[in-house]
Structures are given as structure tokens and as C-alpha cells.
Design a protein around this motif. Structure first.
Motif, PDB file in Angstrom:
ATOM      1  N   SER A  59       0.839  -1.195   0.000  1.00  0.00           N
ATOM      2  CA  SER A  59       0.000   0.000   0.000  1.00  0.00           C
ATOM      3  C   SER A  59       0.873   1.244   0.000  1.00  0.00           C
ATOM      4  O   SER A  59       1.954   1.247   0.578  1.00  0.00           O
ATOM      5  CB  SER A  59      -0.880   0.004   1.255  1.00  0.00           C
ATOM      6  OG  SER A  59      -1.541   1.232   1.381  1.00  0.00           O
ATOM      7  N   CYS A  60       0.374   2.311  -0.648  1.00  0.00           N
ATOM      8  CA  CYS A  60       1.044   3.598  -0.470  1.00  0.00           C
ATOM      9  C   CYS A  60       0.672   4.128   0.908  1.00  0.00           C
ATOM     10  O   CYS A  60      -0.238   3.602   1.561  1.00  0.00           O
ATOM     11  CB  CYS A  60       0.661   4.572  -1.583  1.00  0.00           C
ATOM     12  SG  CYS A  60      -1.054   5.104  -1.532  1.00  0.00           S
ATOM     13  N   THR A  61       1.346   5.181   1.344  1.00  0.00           N
ATOM     14  CA  THR A  61       1.160   5.645   2.718  1.00  0.00           C
ATOM     15  C   THR A  61      -0.265   6.136   2.965  1.00  0.00           C
ATOM     16  O   THR A  61      -0.837   5.906   4.034  1.00  0.00           O
ATOM     17  CB  THR A  61       2.190   6.757   3.030  1.00  0.00           C
ATOM     18  OG1 THR A  61       3.496   6.227   2.785  1.00  0.00           O
ATOM     19  CG2 THR A  61       2.103   7.203   4.479  1.00  0.00           C
ATOM     20  N   CYS A  62      -0.898   6.784   1.968  1.00  0.00           N
ATOM     21  CA  CYS A  62      -2.257   7.304   2.183  1.00  0.00           C
ATOM     22  C   CYS A  62      -3.332   6.269   1.893  1.00  0.00           C
ATOM     23  O   CYS A  62      -4.505   6.495   2.193  1.00  0.00           O
ATOM     24  CB  CYS A  62      -2.483   8.575   1.360  1.00  0.00           C
ATOM     25  SG  CYS A  62      -2.891   8.276  -0.373  1.00  0.00           S
ATOM     26  N   GLY A  63      -2.961   5.143   1.288  1.00  0.00           N
ATOM     27  CA  GLY A  63      -3.909   4.048   1.099  1.00  0.00           C
ATOM     28  C   GLY A  63      -4.679   4.065  -0.215  1.00  0.00           C
ATOM     29  O   GLY A  63      -5.532   3.202  -0.431  1.00  0.00           O
ATOM     30  N   LYS A  64      -4.403   5.019  -1.104  1.00  0.00           N
ATOM     31  CA  LYS A  64      -5.142   5.053  -2.377  1.00  0.00           C
ATOM     32  C   LYS A  64      -4.665   3.966  -3.343  1.00  0.00           C
ATOM     33  O   LYS A  64      -5.432   3.479  -4.160  1.00  0.00           O
ATOM     34  CB  LYS A  64      -4.981   6.428  -3.047  1.00  0.00           C
ATOM     35  CG  LYS A  64      -5.715   7.537  -2.315  1.00  0.00           C
ATOM     36  CD  LYS A  64      -5.861   8.773  -3.205  1.00  0.00           C
ATOM     37  CE  LYS A  64      -6.725   9.818  -2.551  1.00  0.00           C
ATOM     38  NZ  LYS A  64      -5.960  10.909  -1.943  1.00  0.00           N
ATOM     39  N   VAL A  65      -3.385   3.619  -3.258  1.00  0.00           N
ATOM     40  CA  VAL A  65      -2.834   2.554  -4.110  1.00  0.00           C
ATOM     41  C   VAL A  65      -2.636   1.317  -3.232  1.00  0.00           C
ATOM     42  O   VAL A  65      -1.978   1.388  -2.191  1.00  0.00           O
ATOM     43  CB  VAL A  65      -1.496   2.986  -4.751  1.00  0.00           C
ATOM     44  CG1 VAL A  65      -0.899   1.845  -5.574  1.00  0.00           C
ATOM     45  CG2 VAL A  65      -1.697   4.224  -5.621  1.00  0.00           C
ATOM     46  N   TYR A  76       6.479   5.504  -8.443  1.00  0.00           N
ATOM     47  CA  TYR A  76       5.985   5.938  -7.131  1.00  0.00           C
ATOM     48  C   TYR A  76       4.525   6.318  -7.267  1.00  0.00           C
ATOM     49  O   TYR A  76       3.951   6.230  -8.366  1.00  0.00           O
ATOM     50  CB  TYR A  76       6.834   7.101  -6.606  1.00  0.00           C
ATOM     51  CG  TYR A  76       6.767   8.357  -7.448  1.00  0.00           C
ATOM     52  CD1 TYR A  76       7.578   8.515  -8.581  1.00  0.00           C
ATOM     53  CD2 TYR A  76       5.887   9.392  -7.133  1.00  0.00           C
ATOM     54  CE1 TYR A  76       7.511   9.665  -9.358  1.00  0.00           C
ATOM     55  CE2 TYR A  76       5.812  10.544  -7.906  1.00  0.00           C
ATOM     56  CZ  TYR A  76       6.623  10.672  -9.017  1.00  0.00           C
ATOM     57  OH  TYR A  76       6.545  11.804  -9.801  1.00  0.00           O
ATOM     58  N   THR A  77       3.906   6.716  -6.167  1.00  0.00           N
ATOM     59  CA  THR A  77       2.508   7.143  -6.219  1.00  0.00           C
ATOM     60  C   THR A  77       2.470   8.658  -6.097  1.00  0.00           C
ATOM     61  O   THR A  77       3.137   9.229  -5.218  1.00  0.00           O
ATOM     62  CB  THR A  77       1.684   6.500  -5.088  1.00  0.00           C
ATOM     63  OG1 THR A  77       2.135   7.017  -3.831  1.00  0.00           O
ATOM     64  CG2 THR A  77       1.833   4.983  -5.083  1.00  0.00           C
ATOM     65  N   ASP A  78       1.667   9.309  -6.969  1.00  0.00           N
ATOM     66  CA  ASP A  78       1.646  10.778  -6.918  1.00  0.00           C
ATOM     67  C   ASP A  78       0.710  11.309  -5.832  1.00  0.00           C
ATOM     68  O   ASP A  78       0.701  12.498  -5.548  1.00  0.00           O
ATOM     69  CB  ASP A  78       1.315  11.376  -8.296  1.00  0.00           C
ATOM     70  CG  ASP A  78      -0.098  11.041  -8.763  1.00  0.00           C
ATOM     71  OD1 ASP A  78      -0.888  10.491  -7.976  1.00  0.00           O
ATOM     72  OD2 ASP A  78      -0.393  11.331  -9.936  1.00  0.00           O
ATOM     73  N   CYS A  79      -0.083  10.423  -5.204  1.00  0.00           N
ATOM     74  CA  CYS A  79      -0.994  10.875  -4.133  1.00  0.00           C
ATOM     75  C   CYS A  79      -0.222  11.250  -2.873  1.00  0.00           C
ATOM     76  O   CYS A  79      -0.511  12.256  -2.228  1.00  0.00           O
ATOM     77  CB  CYS A  79      -2.012   9.783  -3.825  1.00  0.00           C
ATOM     78  SG  CYS A  79      -1.316   8.117  -3.747  1.00  0.00           S
ATOM     79  N   CYS A  80       0.769  10.452  -2.495  1.00  0.00           N
ATOM     80  CA  CYS A  80       1.463  10.677  -1.222  1.00  0.00           C
ATOM     81  C   CYS A  80       2.962  10.427  -1.349  1.00  0.00           C
ATOM     82  O   CYS A  80       3.655  10.296  -0.350  1.00  0.00           O
ATOM     83  CB  CYS A  80       0.870   9.779  -0.143  1.00  0.00           C
ATOM     84  SG  CYS A  80       0.970   8.034  -0.577  1.00  0.00           S
TER      85      CYS A  80
END
Ligand SMILES: [Zn+2]
Ligand SMILES: [Zn+2]
Length: 216
Positions: free
Chosen positions: A21-27, A102-106
Motif C-alpha cells: 500500500s502507499c502511505t495514504c492508502g489510495k494505491v 511511485y505514487t503521486d498521491c502521497c
């Protein structure tokens, strides 16, 4: 976590499926069959890896006090992304370096790949498993660090030898995965063109130099 007993290259190891999971949980996704036998755990202090941590603004999470990142290299088809594909992004810090996903959300690092699909290779940054690089949980999943990539000079002979053995082990694994499973494309490349599913971001010289100024 689902455990299963698998046989890899004659070694019996417990392989574990680990939620990703990404840190904010969107991915969200799952890393399948993690074990010391199926991965290559390395550390890297290179300018590219350090610049990347600063690019994401996560040097505190990604680097130790010496500027080293932990990375475990694995078969990318076992790195499954189930949710949040729209948040995937990739950057090339240098023109010849890897694609860093990487994830652009967090700004959570996922893994590094070649610029194109084809050969199976993924170097995962452990944060997406919920642990920092050298935490005991990571070592439990993928085993102790085998070697350092791009060691800062002077490099002792023992360290050079470990790196050479690690690279030979990695290439053997990549060849086995490639022969067994064909061209690699999951999860970051298009199945047919083998191009990245997101257009990679490239840095200007000014941006890259600003990141490199923070490298130790
Ligand atoms: Zn996120
Ligand atoms: Zn590096």
C-alpha cells in the motif's frame, strides 16, 4: 498473510504474500511469494537513489544516516497493483538510470525498473510493505542484505566479491523468470508495446543538480 511452502531452486522456504500500500492508502495491492530465496536484498548509496529520496521529499523514510536505501529485487509479475492505478507515476532522475515508480498521491516509492518491459526486474523500496528498510520485519520477509550496489570507494575486496556474487545470482534469476514466463510487462508496462503505462517524468539539469546538492 497467507503462507505457503514453495520450492525455489531446490531450497525449501516459507514464502509469504505481503499486502502492499502507499502511505495514504489510495494505491493497494499484494506482493506474492516473498521469501529470501525469491528475492535479492541490497543496499545502495548511489547519487540516483539519494536524489530520488529527496525528489519525493521522503529522505527521512528512505535513507539511513549514511545515505543508503534498502531495495529488494524480485520478479515484477509477483508485484500486483489492485487499486489506484491512476496514481502511478514514474521519474527518471538521470538519462541512463532506471525508471523509478511511485505514487503521486502521497509520494510513496514502489519500485525501480528498466526503461522498457521485457526482462523481468523490479527493485522494490520496502516502504510500500509498511516497514522501513532495515526493520526486522523486512529481513524476515526477504532475508538479510546480500550486498551493496554502487558502494562508495574505497571498496574492500570482500565487499566487491559479495556484490559480484549478488549480481550473478540476480541475473540467473532474471534469466530463469524470462525463460519460464516469457516477456515481462506486469505491472508497469503495456503488454504489447512494452512501453511504460505512464509517461515518465524527466528532470531538467537544474532540478537534478538541486537534488544532487543534497546527496552525502
Ligand atoms: Zn498514496
Ligand atoms: Zn542506487
Amino acid at each position: 498473510m497467507a503462507d505457503q511452502l514453495i520450492l525455489i531452486e531446490g531450497e525449501q522456504k516459507m514464502a509469504t504474500d505481503v499486502p502492499m500500500s502507499c502511505t495514504c492508502g489510495k494505491v493497494k495491492g499484494m506482493i506474492r511469494g516473498l521469501s529470501p530465496a525469491s528475492t535479492n536484498h541490497v543496499r545502495c548509496p548511489c547519487v540516483g537513489c539519494q536524489s530520488y529520496a529527496h525528489y519525493l521529499g521522503r529522505a527521512d523514510d528512505m535513507l539511513d544516516e549514511g545515505g543508503y536505501s534498502n531495495i529488494f529485487q524480485m520478479n515484477p509479475r509477483n508485484f500486483e497493483i489492485h487499486e489506484g492505478h491512476e496514481h502511478l507515476a514514474a521519474v527518471r532522475i538521470t538519462k541512463t538510470g532506471p525508471l523509478r515508480w511511485y505514487t503521486d498521491c502521497c509520494k510513496t516509492p514502489l519500485g525501480n525498473t528498466f526503461p522498457r518491459g521485457g526482462m523481468p526486474f523490479l527493485g522494490v523500496l520496502p516502504i510500500c510493505t509498511g516497514f522501513k528498510g532495515t526493520s526486522p520485519e523486512v529481513v524476515e520477509m526477504v532475508g538479510p542484505v546480500r550486498a551493496v550496489g554502487y558502494e562508495k570507494p574505497p571498496v574492500p575486496f570482500g565487499s566487491k566479491l559479495r556484490t559480484t556474487l549478488m549480481i550473478m545470482r540476480l541475473f540467473t534469476k532474471m534469466m530463469i523468470w524470462r525463460i519460464r514466463e516469457g516477456k515481462s510487462w506486469k505491472p508497469f508496462f503495456d503488454e504489447h508495446s512494452l512501453r511504460p503505462i505512464k509517461k515518465p517524468i524527466t528532470l531538467t539539469d537544474v532540478e537534478r543538480e538541486a537534488l544532487e546538492a543534497k546527496v552525502i
